[in-house]
Design a protein around this motif. Sequence first.
Motif, PDB file in Angstrom:
ATOM      1  N   SER A 184      -5.835   8.751  -8.060  1.00 30.41           N
ATOM      2  CA  SER A 184      -6.520   8.665  -6.767  1.00 30.41           C
ATOM      3  C   SER A 184      -5.707   7.784  -5.817  1.00 30.41           C
ATOM      4  O   SER A 184      -5.182   6.751  -6.205  1.00 30.41           O
ATOM      5  N   PHE A 185      -5.624   8.222  -4.577  1.00 28.64           N
ATOM      6  CA  PHE A 185      -4.772   7.541  -3.608  1.00 28.64           C
ATOM      7  C   PHE A 185      -5.533   7.103  -2.365  1.00 28.64           C
ATOM      8  O   PHE A 185      -4.949   6.530  -1.456  1.00 28.64           O
ATOM      9  N   TYR A 186      -6.832   7.357  -2.315  1.00 28.72           N
ATOM     10  CA  TYR A 186      -7.580   7.087  -1.078  1.00 28.72           C
ATOM     11  C   TYR A 186      -7.645   5.602  -0.739  1.00 28.72           C
ATOM     12  O   TYR A 186      -7.677   5.244   0.418  1.00 28.72           O
ATOM     13  N   GLY A 187      -7.645   4.721  -1.728  1.00 28.46           N
ATOM     14  CA  GLY A 187      -7.644   3.282  -1.448  1.00 28.46           C
ATOM     15  C   GLY A 187      -6.360   2.843  -0.772  1.00 28.46           C
ATOM     16  O   GLY A 187      -6.374   2.061   0.187  1.00 28.46           O
ATOM     17  N   SER A 188      -5.240   3.362  -1.246  1.00 28.25           N
ATOM     18  CA  SER A 188      -3.951   3.018  -0.645  1.00 28.25           C
ATOM     19  C   SER A 188      -3.812   3.610   0.749  1.00 28.25           C
ATOM     20  O   SER A 188      -3.271   2.967   1.655  1.00 28.25           O
ATOM     21  N   ALA A 189      -4.303   4.830   0.933  1.00 27.91           N
ATOM     22  CA  ALA A 189      -4.252   5.451   2.258  1.00 27.91           C
ATOM     23  C   ALA A 189      -5.116   4.668   3.246  1.00 27.91           C
ATOM     24  O   ALA A 189      -4.717   4.451   4.402  1.00 27.91           O
TER      25      ALA A 189
ATOM     26  N   HIS B  29       0.821  -1.209   0.000  1.00 30.10           N
ATOM     27  CA  HIS B  29       0.000   0.000   0.000  1.00 30.10           C
ATOM     28  C   HIS B  29       0.858   1.264   0.000  1.00 30.10           C
ATOM     29  O   HIS B  29       0.501   2.261  -0.636  1.00 30.10           O
ATOM     30  N   ALA B  30       1.988   1.236   0.694  1.00 28.97           N
ATOM     31  CA  ALA B  30       2.875   2.407   0.724  1.00 28.97           C
ATOM     32  C   ALA B  30       3.470   2.678  -0.659  1.00 28.97           C
ATOM     33  O   ALA B  30       3.504   3.830  -1.114  1.00 28.97           O
ATOM     34  N   VAL B  31       3.912   1.628  -1.341  1.00 30.86           N
ATOM     35  CA  VAL B  31       4.454   1.794  -2.689  1.00 30.86           C
ATOM     36  C   VAL B  31       3.367   2.288  -3.639  1.00 30.86           C
ATOM     37  O   VAL B  31       3.592   3.200  -4.449  1.00 30.86           O
TER      38      VAL B  31
ATOM     39  N   LEU C 128       0.717   3.986  -2.833  1.00 32.40           N
ATOM     40  CA  LEU C 128       0.413   5.368  -2.484  1.00 32.40           C
ATOM     41  C   LEU C 128       1.435   6.322  -3.106  1.00 32.40           C
ATOM     42  O   LEU C 128       1.069   7.341  -3.699  1.00 32.40           O
ATOM     43  N   LEU C 129       2.709   5.984  -2.999  1.00 36.34           N
ATOM     44  CA  LEU C 129       3.744   6.840  -3.581  1.00 36.34           C
ATOM     45  C   LEU C 129       3.606   6.932  -5.098  1.00 36.34           C
ATOM     46  O   LEU C 129       3.738   8.017  -5.678  1.00 36.34           O
ATOM     47  N   LEU C 130       3.345   5.810  -5.755  1.00 38.03           N
ATOM     48  CA  LEU C 130       3.167   5.824  -7.206  1.00 38.03           C
ATOM     49  C   LEU C 130       1.920   6.600  -7.611  1.00 38.03           C
ATOM     50  O   LEU C 130       1.927   7.321  -8.611  1.00 38.03           O
ATOM     51  N   SER C 131       0.846   6.464  -6.843  1.00 40.39           N
ATOM     52  CA  SER C 131      -0.381   7.196  -7.138  1.00 40.39           C
ATOM     53  C   SER C 131      -0.172   8.699  -7.007  1.00 40.39           C
ATOM     54  O   SER C 131      -0.647   9.478  -7.832  1.00 40.39           O
ATOM     55  N   LEU C 132       0.528   9.103  -5.980  1.00 38.39           N
ATOM     56  CA  LEU C 132       0.812  10.523  -5.801  1.00 38.39           C
ATOM     57  C   LEU C 132       1.726  11.051  -6.901  1.00 38.39           C
ATOM     58  O   LEU C 132       1.535  12.156  -7.410  1.00 38.39           O
TER      59      LEU C 132
END
Length: 94
Positions: free
Chosen positions: A44-49, A31-33, A35-39
Amino acid sequence: MFELILGLPLLGGMVVMGSGWGISGVMLAVHAVTLLLSLQHRQSFYGSAAGIATCLLVSVPVAGMFGHWVTAVLLLVSMVDRYGAGVSGGFRRF
């Protein structure tokens, strides 16, 4: 899909506890990876967050179960929003 499996009351609990909580660490890293790729790609990054928050709450049995459900739904909504519903052309926005 794996989030839904981890959210199942008996099966998810057996997977998490059977791995010695190691699967939670693996999912946190994934999820952290993501999130970083999504940002980085302005997606959208809410699923990873939500996945990161769920991995931190997984030690509370009921909260972890509901967290996996919410994360799975958010990841599916994010996927449909990005790639469409599987129909030619995706969703048409007016």
